[in-house]
Write an enzyme that holds these catalytic residues in place. Sequence first.
Site, PDB file in Angstrom:
ATOM      1  N   ASP A 150       0.658  -2.768  -0.396  1.00  0.00           N
ATOM      2  CA  ASP A 150      -0.654  -3.618  -1.424  1.00  0.00           C
ATOM      3  C   ASP A 150       0.137  -4.948  -1.655  1.00  0.00           C
ATOM      4  O   ASP A 150      -0.574  -6.087  -2.854  1.00  0.00           O
ATOM      5  CB  ASP A 150      -0.904  -2.602  -2.483  1.00  0.00           C
ATOM      6  CG  ASP A 150       0.722  -2.308  -3.277  1.00  0.00           C
ATOM      7  OD1 ASP A 150       1.072  -2.304  -2.578  1.00  0.00           O
ATOM      8  OD2 ASP A 150      -0.167  -1.835  -4.288  1.00  0.00           O
ATOM      9  N   GLU A 151       1.149  -4.958  -0.646  1.00  0.00           N
ATOM     10  CA  GLU A 151       2.753  -5.735  -1.233  1.00  0.00           C
ATOM     11  C   GLU A 151       2.164  -6.694   0.224  1.00  0.00           C
ATOM     12  O   GLU A 151       1.752  -6.790   1.094  1.00  0.00           O
ATOM     13  CB  GLU A 151       3.669  -5.866  -1.309  1.00  0.00           C
ATOM     14  CG  GLU A 151       3.997  -5.795  -2.701  1.00  0.00           C
ATOM     15  CD  GLU A 151       4.997  -4.302  -2.539  1.00  0.00           C
ATOM     16  OE1 GLU A 151       6.201  -4.974  -1.846  1.00  0.00           O
ATOM     17  OE2 GLU A 151       5.758  -4.415  -3.525  1.00  0.00           O
TER      18      GLU A 151
END
Length: 107
Positions: free
Chosen positions: A87-88
Amino acid sequence: MQFCDDCGSMMHSDGDVMVCSSCGAEDARDEERAAEFVSTAEQSDDDVIETEEGANFEGKPTADDVHCDECGHTEAWYTIKQTGSADEPPTRFFKCQECGHRWRDYN
């Protein structure tokens, strides 16, 4: 998982001994804990981030919106790797086409 007492790297099973992946140190295999160890396939070279001095960036995509802090040149080769969790945003690794300076950008 067992780690080397000398350098801290992960060890792998090689017959009756555990061998360090980095320094080659050997340690007796603990048979009581042997059932806890799981062997996995080796990591392929395409997952390795080229950070060493001699790594070849030539032929990789070119960025012309960057600025080298060493020489001021505005073109660099780059490669993108997912270094954090999914999710980064990915990390871009750059190599200046003029002086060879390397840096990263976390977006």
